[in-house]
Scaffold this active site. Structure first.
Site, PDB file in Angstrom:
ATOM      1  N   GLY A 148       0.822  -1.195   0.000  1.00 36.67           N
ATOM      2  CA  GLY A 148       0.000   0.000   0.000  1.00 36.67           C
ATOM      3  C   GLY A 148       0.859   1.249   0.000  1.00 36.67           C
ATOM      4  O   GLY A 148       2.075   1.203   0.237  1.00 36.67           O
ATOM      5  N   CYS A 149       0.221   2.387  -0.250  1.00 40.13           N
ATOM      6  CA  CYS A 149       0.968   3.649  -0.342  1.00 40.13           C
ATOM      7  C   CYS A 149       1.519   4.085   1.012  1.00 40.13           C
ATOM      8  O   CYS A 149       2.721   4.360   1.144  1.00 40.13           O
ATOM      9  CB  CYS A 149       0.089   4.735  -0.957  1.00 40.13           C
ATOM     10  SG  CYS A 149      -1.554   4.894  -0.208  1.00 40.13           S
ATOM     11  N   TYR A 150       0.672   4.132   2.037  1.00 48.60           N
ATOM     12  CA  TYR A 150       1.161   4.494   3.365  1.00 48.60           C
ATOM     13  C   TYR A 150       2.197   3.492   3.882  1.00 48.60           C
ATOM     14  O   TYR A 150       3.229   3.895   4.435  1.00 48.60           O
ATOM     15  CB  TYR A 150       0.006   4.606   4.353  1.00 48.60           C
ATOM     16  CG  TYR A 150      -0.685   5.953   4.389  1.00 48.60           C
ATOM     17  CD1 TYR A 150       0.038   7.120   4.638  1.00 48.60           C
ATOM     18  CD2 TYR A 150      -2.057   6.066   4.203  1.00 48.60           C
ATOM     19  CE1 TYR A 150      -0.594   8.358   4.694  1.00 48.60           C
ATOM     20  CE2 TYR A 150      -2.694   7.297   4.261  1.00 48.60           C
ATOM     21  CZ  TYR A 150      -1.956   8.441   4.501  1.00 48.60           C
ATOM     22  OH  TYR A 150      -2.588   9.670   4.556  1.00 48.60           O
ATOM     23  N   THR A 152       4.302   1.719   2.178  1.00 54.49           N
ATOM     24  CA  THR A 152       5.564   1.925   1.463  1.00 54.49           C
ATOM     25  C   THR A 152       6.354   3.060   2.092  1.00 54.49           C
ATOM     26  O   THR A 152       7.539   2.901   2.434  1.00 54.49           O
ATOM     27  CB  THR A 152       5.295   2.233  -0.021  1.00 54.49           C
ATOM     28  OG1 THR A 152       4.703   1.081  -0.640  1.00 54.49           O
ATOM     29  CG2 THR A 152       6.589   2.573  -0.758  1.00 54.49           C
ATOM     30  N   ALA A 153       5.716   4.205   2.269  1.00 55.63           N
ATOM     31  CA  ALA A 153       6.415   5.355   2.840  1.00 55.63           C
ATOM     32  C   ALA A 153       6.853   5.082   4.275  1.00 55.63           C
ATOM     33  O   ALA A 153       7.958   5.476   4.680  1.00 55.63           O
ATOM     34  CB  ALA A 153       5.510   6.588   2.790  1.00 55.63           C
TER      35      ALA A 153
END
Length: 345
Positions: A148-150, A152-153
């Site tokens: 997911g995007c969150y 990953t960061a």
């Protein structure tokens, strides 16, 4: 190679098309949509008319097996799990951008996503596609669960230090900000211009579905259960994620020591940039690109480590990382098709 994209009308799919049409190893792109079959992609996204003007087709396992080498699922939750078990009986490589295979326990998935997913046996076959941390595992996979995007960061920010004795793993606070494209293309009041413009709000406080994904892979490295406080916010911009992480220190340590640790962890990774002390990351610095920029601060006054991480949620947080995973799968240069500078301003 020949690639297929399921869910051809979403933002994740259109970003896959943007990069794959410039990928030297891709000869053919098939688009699949159950709701828009027969519709030309240029009718949905007119800017693609001279680039990839093909009609979307009905998804069937037979068609995929005959025509596709690697299949991307750019679909909402609880779609891909219905197709992937049958595809695992074939030679097709699968990269799933939804959350259906990121957790290895169906009960945990159902508790956070409020939907059904595949059985544990199939979930165990997925390799987590955090490309800058697990490249060797990804190279051997048939099914990749794209992060997911969150997560990953956040994971790129925390994994280099999560198993170090100088941090308190029970103190992790994750504060996230995302642009409205993270909510997808469907209409909703919350992302209506009049509701979102000149506004900012927290959402899914203590209940965001990416929380167990982050906790799973932090715990995997520490070999102990980890629980984080994660609060996401939506801000009035189109793209981008900025995550600030706070971790209590248990021993005195210098910023230079932590900086060296991060630089060593990512020294072979083309898409993770550890910034110098004077250069705080901004979402504009990675806009439209597959980069993750990280910055480290040791706050000696409060005895905390503060990590700032920025990515483009649609690229590094979705389609760009998916293509990075495809490159790893096929032994290609990891940057193939992705080595583009961020858009600025």
């Amino acid at each position: 190679m020949r690639v297929g994209i399921v869910g051809g009308t979403g933002y994740g799919a259109v970003e896959l098309m943007r990069f794959l049409t410039n990928h030297q190893a891709v000869d053919k792109i098939y688009l699949y949509s159950q709701s828009k079959q027969g519709t030309y992609i240029s009718d949905v996204y007119p800017h693609l008319a001279s680039i990839i003007n093909v009609a979307m087709e009905e998804l069937t396992v037979d068609h995929v097996v005959k025509h596709v080498d690697v299949l991307f699922f750019a679909t909402p939750p609880a779609v891909s799990y219905q197709w992937i078990p049958a595809l695992l009986e074939t030679d097709v490589k699968i990269i799933d951008l939804s959350g259906d295979f990121r957790l290895d326990d169906p009960a945990v998935y159902e508790a956070w996503y409020k939907k059904t997913t595949a059985s544990r046996d199939y979930l165990k076959q997925a390799v987590y596609g955090l490309a800058d941390v697990y490249p060797d595992k990804i190279k051997q996979a048939q099914l990749i669960a794209n992060p997911g995007c969150y997560p990953t960061a956040t994971l790129l920010g925390l994994l280099p230090i999560i198993d170090k004795s100088f941090i308190d793993v029970d103190s992790i606070i994750v504060d996230g900000k995302t642009g409205v494209s993270g909510a997808g293309r469907s209409l909703s009041q919350g992302v209506h211009y009049a509701e979102m413009n000149e506004n900012m709000r927290a959402y899914a406080v203590g209940s965001h579905k990416h929380t167990p994904e982050i906790e799973r892979f932090l715990a995997e490295k520490t070999e102990k259960s980890i629980f984080i406080n994660f609060t996401p916010h939506i801000v009035p911009m189109t793209r981008g994620i900025l995550v600030t992480m706070y971790v209590n220190l248990t021993a005195a340590i210098s910023r230079d020591t932590v900086q060296t640790l991060y630089e060593s962890f990512y020294k072979e990774r083309a898409f993770v940039r550890v910034k110098e002390n004077h250069s705080l990351p901004e979402t504009k610095h990675v806009y439209g690109s597959n980069y993750c920029d990280l910055h480290i601060t040791v706050d000696q006054r409060t005895n905390r480590l503060i990590i700032v991480s920025v990515i483009d949620n649609l690229v590094k947080g979705a389609s760009g990382q998916a293509i990075q995973n495809m490159n790893l799968l096929y032994g290609l240069n990891e940057t193939e098709g992705l080595n583009l500078s961020p858009l600025y301003p």
